[in-house]
Design an enzyme around this catalytic site. Structure first.
Site, PDB file in Angstrom:
ATOM      1  N   ARG A 166       4.988   9.248  -6.964  1.00  0.00           N
ATOM      2  CA  ARG A 166       4.462   7.903  -6.688  1.00  0.00           C
ATOM      3  C   ARG A 166       5.471   6.874  -7.193  1.00  0.00           C
ATOM      4  NH1 ARG A 166       3.431   6.378 -11.780  1.00  0.00           N
ATOM      5  NH2 ARG A 166       2.447   7.844 -13.250  1.00  0.00           N
ATOM      6  N   HIS A 201      -8.001  -5.160  -0.404  1.00  0.00           N
ATOM      7  CA  HIS A 201      -6.690  -4.517  -0.322  1.00  0.00           C
ATOM      8  C   HIS A 201      -5.672  -5.458   0.343  1.00  0.00           C
ATOM      9  CE1 HIS A 201      -4.184  -1.024  -0.684  1.00  0.00           C
ATOM     10  NE2 HIS A 201      -4.127  -0.746   0.616  1.00  0.00           N
ATOM     11  N   ASP A 205      -0.469  -4.078  -3.994  1.00  0.00           N
ATOM     12  CA  ASP A 205      -1.601  -3.157  -4.079  1.00  0.00           C
ATOM     13  C   ASP A 205      -1.230  -1.744  -3.641  1.00  0.00           C
ATOM     14  OD1 ASP A 205      -4.220  -3.107  -5.090  1.00  0.00           O
ATOM     15  OD2 ASP A 205      -5.045  -2.876  -3.094  1.00  0.00           O
ATOM     16  N   ASP A 249      11.925   3.265 -10.962  1.00  0.00           N
ATOM     17  CA  ASP A 249      12.448   3.376  -9.595  1.00  0.00           C
ATOM     18  C   ASP A 249      13.366   2.226  -9.194  1.00  0.00           C
ATOM     19  OD1 ASP A 249      11.163   5.783  -9.170  1.00  0.00           O
ATOM     20  OD2 ASP A 249       9.350   4.855  -8.367  1.00  0.00           O
ATOM     21  N   SER A 279       0.823  -1.207   0.000  1.00  0.00           N
ATOM     22  CA  SER A 279       0.000   0.000   0.000  1.00  0.00           C
ATOM     23  C   SER A 279       0.866   1.270   0.000  1.00  0.00           C
ATOM     24  CB  SER A 279      -0.962  -0.029   1.189  1.00  0.00           C
ATOM     25  OG  SER A 279      -1.921   0.992   1.085  1.00  0.00           O
ATOM     26  N   ASP A 306       7.051   4.262  -9.674  1.00  0.00           N
ATOM     27  CA  ASP A 306       7.165   4.341 -11.128  1.00  0.00           C
ATOM     28  C   ASP A 306       8.086   3.218 -11.604  1.00  0.00           C
ATOM     29  OD1 ASP A 306       6.962   5.766 -13.771  1.00  0.00           O
ATOM     30  OD2 ASP A 306       9.111   5.981 -13.433  1.00  0.00           O
TER      31      ASP A 306
END
Length: 451
Positions: free
Chosen positions: A196, A252, A182, A201, A158, A198
């Protein structure tokens, strides 16, 4: 005096023994902390094969103080997400123990519960960047002690997925692997890649999506993105709000359970590259030629076996379905049906495979299939378990319309092909199916030489 010295020595030995056996644990908070709000504190708990169940709190600046840490070994960071009640994640013990069974490594649990435990989600989001900066500084210390960035694997859940991405970006994408379970959607959906996780990364980024219509991130983010059950509505999760908090978090959290299955080698879920979940269920995406002799990838920890081809493909979107409980993996077949009814029939098919005292079931009901005379209808059948030696097979046809007249479906031929094992397909000829009545028979190896 002698007695005093003996007592002092005994006390010293006792203190040293207790100190040696002391285990550091994940921060355990409660709802009151989340309501008041917590200030960020990042704690790093080290586990190795020498201390699988006993965590060691690591210094952020003095790695020499931890003889258990070996910089020549690969290191896996496990990073949790938002903790609205402050409680420790229930899956932490399992994931660190399974990782250490797989490989001799350093497992570092990143405990940022002070910072993640807050009823104000936006505050927790703000703390992801600070946590990432903290981890970046620690990894640079690791480099000073000889650790290689390419041997680092970050598993983020998360919000932890985006923390992993921020760390990777800080280190110019040179981290070996990021696994995102997730990734959080709220406050990250629609943002630019620098805000965020990517694909750039890490050298390899694999992403699992299980709740794209609520708490998760919808769009692809990695070199390979897995959409379990289309990324929404996981089997076995509550369907109504009356189920309480599990209604909001079950989909989730399923991401972690699926990954644990892959770590534990409970079973392997084959995944299929596809543009949409609808096309996947329609059986339009069963071609795995692009992956060579290895065939379609498997979901989870072992997907790195396909790393080279996935890097060449750049970004691959894949789908798979699961059972509602562990073992989650399903077994995929292609079912080809040729009918000789004069009129077109539409309906659903339930298939059962019998063997070795077990029964595997596949229900093909996502949409009504169309059966035309002398026309081959291809269906994608996913069974809840794998029957190694099929002795019998059952079929049931249903129109799904209880008030309309019942029809019969005359099958000229059926052919069932295993999509994961290279073995001769199973066939049967001339079968009459009456609506809603199960017919059982013994399938035979297909006569065709080219299959």
């Amino acid at each position: 005096m002698i007695l005093w010295h003996c007592l002092a020595l005994l006390l010293l030995i006792t203190v040293q023994t207790c100190t040696a056996q002391r285990c550091d644990e994940f921060t355990d908070l409660d709802l009151s902390h989340a309501i008041i709000g917590t200030s960020l504190k990042v704690r790093l708990l080290l586990y190795t094969r020498d201390n699988v169940t006993c965590g060691t709190l690591m210094s952020h600046t003095n790695l020499s103080a931890h003889p258990q840490f070996n910089s020549s070994r690969p290191t896996t960071f496990v990073i949790h997400g938002y903790r609205p009640t402050g409680s420790p994640p229930i899956w932490l013990d399992n994931i660190k123990e399974m990782l250490l069974v797989r490989k001799d490594m350093n497992v570092i649990v990143v405990d940022w519960n002070y910072g993640a435990a807050n009823v104000n989600y936006f505050k927790a989001v703000d703390n992801t960047h600070k946590t990432a900066d903290n981890l970046t500084a620690f990894i640079k210390k690791m480099q000073e002690h000889g650790a290689s960035l390419s041997s680092i694997h970050m598993i983020g859940v998360s919000l932890g997925a985006h923390i992993s991405g921020f760390v990777g970006a800080n280190l110019d994408g040179l981290i070996g692997r990021i696994t995102a379970l997730d990734p959080a959607g709220p406050q990250f959906t629609g943002t630019t890649p620098d805000k965020r996780l990517d694909v750039t990364d890490a050298k390899f980024v694999d992403v699992l999506h299980t709740d794209i219509d609520a708490l998760g991130f919808r769009a692809p983010l990695g070199h390979i993105d897995f959409y379990a059950n289309g990324g929404t509505d996981q089997p076995g999760c509550p369907k109504t709000i009356f189920s309480g908090s599990s209604y909001f978090k079950c989909d989730h959290q399923r991401s972690v359970n699926l990954y644990l299955d892959s770590l534990n080698r409970t079973c392997a879920s084959k995944v299929f590259p596809c543009d949409s979940y609808k096309d996947f269920l329609d059986g339009k995406c069963l071609d795995c030629d692009r992956f060579g002799d290895a065939g379609c990838p498997v979901f989870g920890y072992d997907v790195t076996q396909w790393k080279d081809v996935l890097l060449r493909l750049n970004q691959t979107k894949t789908y798979f379905t699961t059972n509602s409980d562990s073992p989650f993996c399903m077994t995929s077949y292609r079912l080809e049906v040729v009918t000789w009814n004069q009129d077109v029939r539409r309906g659903y098919m339930t298939v059962k495979l019998h063997g070795n005292g077990e029964v595997a079931v596949a229900t093909i009901d996502h949409k009504a299939a169309e059966f035309k005379r002398y026309t081959e209808t291809k269906l994608f059948a996913q069974f809840d378990k794998d029957i190694q030696s099929v002795k019998k097979m059952s079929l049931k046809f249903s129109s799904g319309e209880a008030l309309k007249p019942k029809h019969k479906l005359r099958l000229l031929r059926i052919r069932l092909t295993h999509l994961e094992r290279k073995e001769r397909p199973l066939c049967r000829y001339d079968i009459l199916l009456e609506q809603n009545k199960e017919v059982t028979f013994r399938p035979l190896p297909c006569e065709e030489s080219n299959f």
